[in-house]
Design an enzyme around this catalytic site. Sequence first.
Site, mmCIF file in Angstrom:
data_model
loop_
_atom_site.group_PDB
_atom_site.id
_atom_site.type_symbol
_atom_site.label_atom_id
_atom_site.label_comp_id
_atom_site.label_asym_id
_atom_site.label_seq_id
_atom_site.Cartn_x
_atom_site.Cartn_y
_atom_site.Cartn_z
ATOM 1 N N ASP A 152 43.432 47.167 47.428
ATOM 2 C CA ASP A 152 43.604 48.551 47.083
ATOM 3 C C ASP A 152 42.325 49.099 47.844
ATOM 4 O O ASP A 152 42.380 50.004 48.662
ATOM 5 C CB ASP A 152 42.892 48.967 45.468
ATOM 6 C CG ASP A 152 44.059 48.547 44.588
ATOM 7 O OD1 ASP A 152 44.698 47.526 44.788
ATOM 8 O OD2 ASP A 152 44.374 49.251 43.724
ATOM 9 N N ARG A 170 29.835 47.575 36.422
ATOM 10 C CA ARG A 170 30.069 48.928 37.032
ATOM 11 C C ARG A 170 28.754 49.663 37.312
ATOM 12 O O ARG A 170 28.420 50.208 38.257
ATOM 13 C CB ARG A 170 30.993 49.529 36.302
ATOM 14 C CG ARG A 170 32.538 49.076 36.355
ATOM 15 C CD ARG A 170 33.144 48.344 37.684
ATOM 16 N NE ARG A 170 34.290 47.969 37.729
ATOM 17 C CZ ARG A 170 35.123 47.075 38.629
ATOM 18 N NH1 ARG A 170 33.983 46.303 39.387
ATOM 19 N NH2 ARG A 170 36.150 46.676 38.534
ATOM 20 N N ASP A 214 37.451 52.135 34.308
ATOM 21 C CA ASP A 214 36.587 52.003 35.391
ATOM 22 C C ASP A 214 36.213 53.224 35.947
ATOM 23 O O ASP A 214 34.887 53.302 36.557
ATOM 24 C CB ASP A 214 37.335 50.868 36.324
ATOM 25 C CG ASP A 214 36.667 49.594 36.278
ATOM 26 O OD1 ASP A 214 35.736 49.228 35.411
ATOM 27 O OD2 ASP A 214 37.153 48.729 36.837
ATOM 28 N N SER A 229 45.779 41.750 39.857
ATOM 29 C CA SER A 229 44.589 42.052 40.355
ATOM 30 C C SER A 229 43.669 41.416 39.489
ATOM 31 O O SER A 229 43.613 41.326 38.249
ATOM 32 C CB SER A 229 44.390 43.753 40.256
ATOM 33 O OG SER A 229 43.154 44.121 40.428
#
Length: 258
Positions: free
Chosen positions: A16, A95, A124, A180
């Site tokens: 990505d 994150r 996310d 992923s």
Amino acid sequence: SEPKGTVVLAYSGGLDTSCILAWLKEQGYAVVAFLANIGQKEDFAEARKKALALGAKKVYVEDVRREFVEEFVWAAVQAGALYEERYPLGTALARPCIARRLVGIARREGAPYVAHGATGKGNDQVRFELSCYALCPSIKVIAPWRLPEFYRRFPGRRELMDYAEKHGIPVPVTPQTPWSMDENLMHISYEAGILENPKNPAPPGLYTKTCDPAAAPDTPDTLEIEFKQGVPVKVTNAKDGATRQEALELFVYLNEIA
């Protein structure tokens, strides 16, 4: 495209964000790539080389493992933070740690934009963006997966893989293993591909943080962990007497044992 200024991209080197880096260049942005070492198994030198080959004007690879453990993981351990009493929130905790450094680099570079590769339907994007806005209210976030011109061009991973092949972007994803992965010091999570059907068991190739339970040793290890105010401060291996006390070294050691 007309020059649009500098954007700092939260870059992982995967499918990505590699395609997003090339796409941002197409749109006229000067791209600074930021790759956080948060404990994932990664060839960081190769990832840097790849980002530069894709057109990044600069690449930051920064080690945030210690602050991740001491300021984020330990707080979650103290709180007993588990999602639905079983998921350790490893991706979620990482994150804001990554976003804090992302904003710091944007300030260093005088960049008005930051970008990420989170999809437009998951948590996310919220974790990244609220962290960025809290730290720098004036920052502008580019989220390609929410832009019609991006998601109409790339409705699925097949289209991303075609784009990568066309632009000579090497990616670890193949049509046979289209999941992923998100890995950090605390955990690894997987999604997409055959994993979308809950009837499918995890294939053996997915195990990276542990071995397949079917192949695990039959003899246990005995570890003693000393806690102070809810945080591990010392681990001792009863078998060989090995000890670890510093937060990051202790955490890495326990991962190795696991």
